[in-house]
Design an enzyme around this catalytic site. Sequence first.
Site, PDB file in Angstrom:
ATOM      1  N   ASP A 219     -41.408 -15.098  26.161  1.00 29.68           N
ATOM      2  CA  ASP A 219     -42.379 -13.918  26.438  1.00 29.68           C
ATOM      3  C   ASP A 219     -43.249 -14.125  27.486  1.00 29.68           C
ATOM      4  O   ASP A 219     -43.872 -15.193  27.711  1.00 29.68           O
ATOM      5  CB  ASP A 219     -42.923 -13.694  25.080  1.00 29.68           C
ATOM      6  CG  ASP A 219     -43.727 -12.313  25.088  1.00 29.68           C
ATOM      7  OD1 ASP A 219     -44.399 -11.931  25.869  1.00 29.68           O
ATOM      8  OD2 ASP A 219     -43.133 -11.557  24.145  1.00 29.68           O
TER       9      ASP A 219
ATOM     10  N   TRP B 103     -44.715   0.733  24.843  1.00 30.07           N
ATOM     11  CA  TRP B 103     -43.713   0.618  25.679  1.00 30.07           C
ATOM     12  C   TRP B 103     -42.137   0.805  24.847  1.00 30.07           C
ATOM     13  O   TRP B 103     -41.343   1.536  25.359  1.00 30.07           O
ATOM     14  CB  TRP B 103     -43.639  -0.475  26.551  1.00 30.07           C
ATOM     15  CG  TRP B 103     -42.606  -0.323  27.585  1.00 30.07           C
ATOM     16  CD1 TRP B 103     -41.708  -1.249  27.851  1.00 30.07           C
ATOM     17  CD2 TRP B 103     -42.658   0.870  28.614  1.00 30.07           C
ATOM     18  NE1 TRP B 103     -41.109  -0.623  28.914  1.00 30.07           N
ATOM     19  CE2 TRP B 103     -41.465   0.414  29.418  1.00 30.07           C
ATOM     20  CE3 TRP B 103     -43.322   1.921  29.001  1.00 30.07           C
ATOM     21  CZ2 TRP B 103     -41.142   1.435  30.574  1.00 30.07           C
ATOM     22  CZ3 TRP B 103     -43.085   2.875  30.059  1.00 30.07           C
ATOM     23  CH2 TRP B 103     -41.973   2.444  30.734  1.00 30.07           C
TER      24      TRP B 103
ATOM     25  N   ASP C 116     -52.007  -0.857  26.978  1.00 32.25           N
ATOM     26  CA  ASP C 116     -51.187  -0.498  28.175  1.00 32.25           C
ATOM     27  C   ASP C 116     -50.680   1.151  28.005  1.00 32.25           C
ATOM     28  O   ASP C 116     -50.057   1.610  28.745  1.00 32.25           O
ATOM     29  CB  ASP C 116     -49.926  -1.354  28.352  1.00 32.25           C
ATOM     30  CG  ASP C 116     -48.975  -1.384  27.263  1.00 32.25           C
ATOM     31  OD1 ASP C 116     -49.371  -0.534  26.303  1.00 32.25           O
ATOM     32  OD2 ASP C 116     -48.005  -2.033  27.225  1.00 32.25           O
TER      33      ASP C 116
ATOM     34  N   HIS D 191     -42.802  -6.844  20.437  1.00 31.88           N
ATOM     35  CA  HIS D 191     -41.969  -7.938  21.207  1.00 31.88           C
ATOM     36  C   HIS D 191     -40.821  -8.429  20.692  1.00 31.88           C
ATOM     37  O   HIS D 191     -39.876  -8.678  21.476  1.00 31.88           O
ATOM     38  CB  HIS D 191     -43.174  -9.289  21.203  1.00 31.88           C
ATOM     39  CG  HIS D 191     -44.474  -8.970  21.807  1.00 31.88           C
ATOM     40  ND1 HIS D 191     -44.848  -9.445  22.900  1.00 31.88           N
ATOM     41  CD2 HIS D 191     -45.526  -8.163  21.629  1.00 31.88           C
ATOM     42  CE1 HIS D 191     -45.990  -8.980  23.401  1.00 31.88           C
ATOM     43  NE2 HIS D 191     -46.497  -8.203  22.530  1.00 31.88           N
TER      44      HIS D 191
END
Length: 469
Positions: A121, A364, A385, A24
């Site tokens: 975020d 990601w 994810d 993040h």
Amino acid sequence: MLNLTSTGAEPPRVVFFPSPGMGHLTPFLRLAVMLASRNCVVTVISTQPTVCAEESAQFSSFFSSHPNITSLELKILQDNSSNSRSDDAFITQFRAINRSVHLLPPLLSSLPQPISAIFSDFVVAASLAQITYDLGIPNYIVSTTSARCYSTVAYLPTLLSDTLAKFKVDFGEIYIPGLASLPKSIVPPSWLDDSPSNHLLSDYLIPNAQSLPKVDGVLLNSFNGFEPETISALLDGRALNHLPPLYPVGPLEPSKIEKLHGLPWLDDQTTKSIVYVNFGSRTVLSENQMKELGKGLERSGFPFLWVLRANEAGENEKKKLQELLGESFLEKTKNRGVVMKRWVNQAAILAHHAIGGFVNQCEWDSVTEAAREGVPILAWPQHGDHKMNAEVVEKAGLGMWVKDWGWGGERLVKGEEIEERVRELMGDEKLRESAKKVGKEAREAFEVSGSSENALMAVIEMLKERDGK
Ligand SMILES: *[C@@H]1O[C@H](CO)[C@@H](O)[C@H](O)[C@H]1NC(C)=O
Ligand SMILES: *[C@@H]1O[C@H](CO)[C@@H](O)[C@H](O)[C@H]1NC(C)=O
Ligand SMILES: *[C@@H]1O[C@H](CO)[C@@H](O)[C@H](O)[C@H]1NC(C)=O
């Protein structure tokens, strides 16, 4: 009265409020630099204490190498009672941040000038909604996942509205009007886990997704050419048209502090010869799986760089490499492989000419770094994810995904299977070419009039216009 000389044309003053976890923090710091270099006045809030030593180190090297970015500390309120602590240090930290967001307004008013926007975020969208509304400050979300996952999360409140925020056990696919459906097999297992202790959907995903329509925009670390179907459907309003404007501004450019790989021996290696293996800092492969992975790398015959998780106090953390992988593995591969247990500047490693392929779980951030450099991926999704991201990787031609390896820990993938796929990853000319093309498109997205450059400039222009009103 309008003052035409001093308003409107002034550079926007933006504040970044990153959340914990390197996956993040990194995109926030990158975007902060990208806006600073496009003439914005940038402040970054660091929450203190940070969740791990790595983050503290990252913050301090960031601020010392970017002197024109202002640092602001938010001292979060820690609650030591057992019901607010979780086994997961990140969850504990999120809760502490959520409890401390009321400290933001006084902190922001300590800045010399009013701010144009705050970038935060997804995980704090619900907690910040009222605060930014009361302050009258535009709030933008920086998404840290794929458009594919973002759109799915955004649809959850609609999908689960009548089922008490739980997935029915017996469904085959998720249908989202205007988007490709998602087979159940790629839905994160943590979303389907309906044990009473799992509050992921009810406490985090649903409330934050419900707050999305209240934010002013979402910046996506992806680019039109990488996820064309999903992104164009979202941009055209063919799907999820209740969402705020979307700005695909990726792949975000690594900042100055990420440019050094610190591995001088890499420079002596043949171009595209090395298999780079890294499952990120939040995934632990089982010891048996690590041994099989070692066997696969050894048998493949390729030189390799294998970075093991170096963060947090996991059960493997204290063990030495000899114990984890076996003395004989290290002995047999010592002239060909390097195994490390520490944090690395991955963006710099992926940018190195010696790297020929990347075995990873499809976090990601890692995917976007590989996309920037056109490095082919062997996707081995572990949780969260990852499978949605692996699907993007495969569709875009950036890599291959062996679906029957399943989620992490679902079955023991044998060394022979890994060997075969590593050979394929390193030897497949077609894959190498298509991955290279992804890298070229990623660079073009940031040329003058490239899609990501345009989207980023559109955000800046909008902030200027708002300030001018
Ligand atoms: C901040 O410094 C960077 C170089 O480190 C420069 O590119 C950028 O223009 C500066 N931004 C401002 C607003 O002064
Ligand atoms: C919780 O623990 C931290 C560090 O151990 C301490 O600084 C803090 O004051 C404690 N908070 C409360 C509310 O007791
Ligand atoms: C965040 O704080 C709000 C308001 O204090 C509370 O209602 C909510 O449950 C909290 N969320 C989490 C995930 O702790």
